[in-house]
Design an enzyme around this catalytic site. Structure first.
Site, short mmCIF file in Angstrom:
data_model
loop_
_atom_site.label_atom_id
_atom_site.label_comp_id
_atom_site.label_asym_id
_atom_site.label_seq_id
_atom_site.Cartn_x
_atom_site.Cartn_y
_atom_site.Cartn_z
N ASP A 150 0.95 -1.16 0.12
CA ASP A 150 0.09 0.09 0.16
C ASP A 150 0.75 1.49 -0.03
O ASP A 150 1.87 1.29 0.59
CB ASP A 150 -0.79 0.24 1.36
CG ASP A 150 -1.86 -0.99 1.33
OD1 ASP A 150 -2.08 -1.87 0.41
OD2 ASP A 150 -2.33 -1.26 2.54
N CYS A 384 -23.88 3.76 27.96
CA CYS A 384 -23.82 5.15 27.42
C CYS A 384 -25.14 5.73 26.72
O CYS A 384 -26.03 6.21 27.80
CB CYS A 384 -22.62 5.44 26.45
SG CYS A 384 -21.82 6.92 26.47
N HIS A 510 -18.54 2.94 29.77
CA HIS A 510 -18.40 2.01 28.72
C HIS A 510 -17.59 0.48 29.70
O HIS A 510 -16.51 0.38 29.38
CB HIS A 510 -17.90 2.06 27.76
CG HIS A 510 -18.30 3.11 26.82
ND1 HIS A 510 -19.02 2.63 25.67
CD2 HIS A 510 -18.49 4.23 26.67
CE1 HIS A 510 -19.53 3.68 24.86
NE2 HIS A 510 -19.11 4.77 25.68
N GLU A 512 -17.84 -2.50 28.77
CA GLU A 512 -17.13 -3.45 27.93
C GLU A 512 -15.72 -3.32 27.71
O GLU A 512 -15.07 -4.16 27.39
CB GLU A 512 -17.76 -3.49 26.75
CG GLU A 512 -17.72 -2.06 25.58
CD GLU A 512 -18.54 -1.03 26.07
OE1 GLU A 512 -19.15 -1.00 27.18
OE2 GLU A 512 -18.95 -0.09 25.03
N1 GLN Z 1 -24.17 10.31 22.06
C1 GLN Z 1 -24.18 10.17 23.43
C2 GLN Z 1 -23.20 11.35 24.25
O1 GLN Z 1 -22.46 11.95 23.60
C3 GLN Z 1 -23.68 8.82 24.14
C4 GLN Z 1 -22.40 8.50 23.58
C5 GLN Z 1 -22.17 7.04 23.54
O2 GLN Z 1 -22.84 6.15 23.65
N2 GLN Z 1 -20.80 6.59 23.70
O3 GLN Z 1 -23.30 11.68 25.42
#
Ligand code: GLN
Length: 538
Positions: A150, A384, A510, A512
């Protein structure tokens, strides 16, 4: 202070061969032998980081403790190695150029013409060695994104060539990952694409030390000999990597093939302690021998591309093994959901997860899914945006707050229960400006989350601009929605739960991102446990 050795992982023939998994598996084997290892990813695109990329492009954006928005391969590195990564573990061409141009503006190049060689390559070499120079690692594995040949990979391959020369024999090696395709019509595995890709690498002055060959079929000794002859490596340096049932099999497969052994040999490191992978294999055996099964609906707007939710689906694998349950993810597009069809589409689920996301598309479907989970006592995890949708649903349908919504979806919203964070209000630049990275959260003891974490102070990773609007705190008082986690410094609402529900938890962060094979995330583990209970009581 360790004398750090370097392993470069390049790819040839096609993309998507799983360089990240090979790098992580090699790192795991070296770690099991007692070496301290980290992995770095170099991405040849011009974005500064993947934070501004649509998930349809390269999958999810992974977030580290230090708030770096990074490539999803870093998630694999953390899940395999069980150690955190940071901004230094992911570098893009955009970041390299930005830093060189910043230096140029400051006059740092003393009137010289600034060029790809040496200025860009020097910057790349510096970034590669940042982790090594900490003195913390015996081995740094650097994965070069993209495919050899590439145009945009060229400065990286040239930097590798220079570093191999500068670091000298036994201090740096190249593992080249290629594909050996099977031609059904001829009934044969074909080596030519690999020969060509190695030639391409050699034209750039880099000889691979080890070939890892992806293939759907067993690679015979005679093919290995042929590859060795034409690609300038020894036969034992040709490692076959057959398709695996799960990515978590790959460390064992690479051990059987001797990848770690040839790497140690070439780096002059001793190969005393055989990797035992005890805990790893314990996880694998639970993963492969589930006693039960649960169906979890993942409601998102990028579900066509499962990589957009990589850390969530891997967290389910870890949590499933912990519960000895097979987690079947039912991918549900939030745009397809309406109040009318939700019962039909969600009725067979044992648990519902409403996923993170940005912007308006598909959000009303998410609200409808939350409502169904709440009303039908189905275990629910909101992450979130999923948490924000849970608050909106409750405000609208239980607290009867008219026009309750989020300012993200509707700037004229009458009752913005989800508000733009105060310190986001003056921000105009999009990249790297969200509330990112690890923040503390104080948990109340009488809660589902406390039962899961067994702690009152946690630290979790974030990526958002909007938050629960504390002006509506009084509306929640005495209602069935409890705030069970807040940021100890700012009071920002991090977790809400429902009282009269078997398991309804929604989090602004998050979880995860922090789930690993050896440390399955407690919230996911508890959510799957609740879903299992729900499925057996149905
Ligand atoms: N859009 C929402 C915010 O900015 C949630 C962001 C997300 O789910 N990571 O607060």
């Amino acid at each position: 202070m360790k004398n750090t050795k370097y392993v470069f992982v390049t790819g040839g023939v096609t993309s998507s061969l799983g360089k990240g998994i090979i790098a992580a598996s090699l790192a795991k084997l070296l770690q099991e032998r007692g070496y301290s290892v980290t992995i770095q990813k170099l991405d040849p695109y011009i974005n500064i980081d993947p934070g501004t990329l649509n998930p349809y492009e390269h999958g999810e954006c992974y977030v580290t403790d230090d708030g770096a928005e990074t490539d999803l391969d870093l998630g694999h590195y953390e899940r395999f190695l069980n150690i955190p990564t940071s901004q230094a573990n992911n570098v893009t061409t955009g970041r390299i150029y930005q830093s060189v141009i910043d230096k140029e503006r400051k006059g740092a190049f003393l009137g010289k013409t600034v060029q790809v060689i040496p200025h860009i390559t020097n910057e790349i070499k510096e970034r590669i060695q940042i982790l090594g120079k900490t003195g913390d690692y015996d081995v740094v594995i650097t994965e070069i994104g993209g495919t050899v040949g590439d145009i945009e990979s060229l400065p990286y391959v040239e930097s590798v060539r220079q570093l191999l020369w500068e670091l000298g024999d036994k201090n740096a090696i190249v593992v080249h990952l290629t594909l050996i395709p099977f031609l059904a019509a001829a009934g044969e595995l074909k080596t030519k694409p690999t020969q060509h890709s190695v030639k391409m690498l050699m034209q750039s002055g880099v000889n691979p030390d080890i070939l890892v060959c992806r293939s759907e079929h067993e690679i015979s000794d005679s093919i290995k000999r042929k590859l060795a002859l034409f690609c300038n490596v020894k036969k034992e340096d040709v490692i076959s990597s057959l398709d695996a049932d799960t990515i978590y099999d790959v460390p064992n497969l690479m051990f059987d093939e001797g990848l770690d052994k040839v790497v140690l040999d070439k780096l002059d490191l001793c190969d005393n302690d055989q990797p035992k992978l005890v805990e790893w294999n314990h996880f694998l055996s639970k993963h492969k021998n589930p006693k039960n099964k649960v169906k979890i609906g993942l409601i998102g707007k990028y579900v066509e591309l499962h990589d957009a939710y990589k850390s969530i689906s891997e967290a389910f694998i870890h949590a499933g093994a912990a519960n000895e349950v097979k987690v079947k993810i039912v991918w549900i597009h939030s745009e397809d959901l309406t109040l009318e069809n939700v019962p039909q589409k969600l009725k067979n689920l044992d648990g519902i997860l409403v996923a993170p996301g940005f912007g308006n598309r598909g959000t009303e479907g998410k609200v409808d899914a939350v409502r169904f989970a709440r009303e039908h006592q189905i275990p629910f995890l909101g992450i979130c945006l999923g948490m924000q949708m849970a608050v909106i649903e409750y405000a609208r349908n239980v607290l009867n707050i008219e026009g309750a919504g989020s300012l993200e979806m509707d700037e004229t919203c009458k009752n913005p229960v989800i508000n733009l964070m105060e310190d986001q209000k003056d921000i105009t630049e999009m990249g790297g400006t969200m509330r990112l990275g690890a923040w503390d959260c104080q948990i109340t003891e009488d809660s589902k989350v406390f039962n899961a974490y067994k702690r009152t102070l946690i630290s979790e990773r974030h990526r958002h601009r909007y938050e629960f609007n504390n002006q509506y705190l009084k509306n929640l008082e005495g209602s069935g929605m409890k705030i069970t986690g807040t940021n100890p410094k700012t009071g920002l609402v991090e977790i809400v739960e429902l009282e009269n529900h078997p398991w309804f938890v929604a989090v602004q962060y998050h979880p995860e991102y922090k789930s690993t094979v050896l440390n399955p995330h407690p919230l996911f583990v508890d959510f799957i446990k609740a879903s299992l209970d729900f499925s057996t009581q149905k």
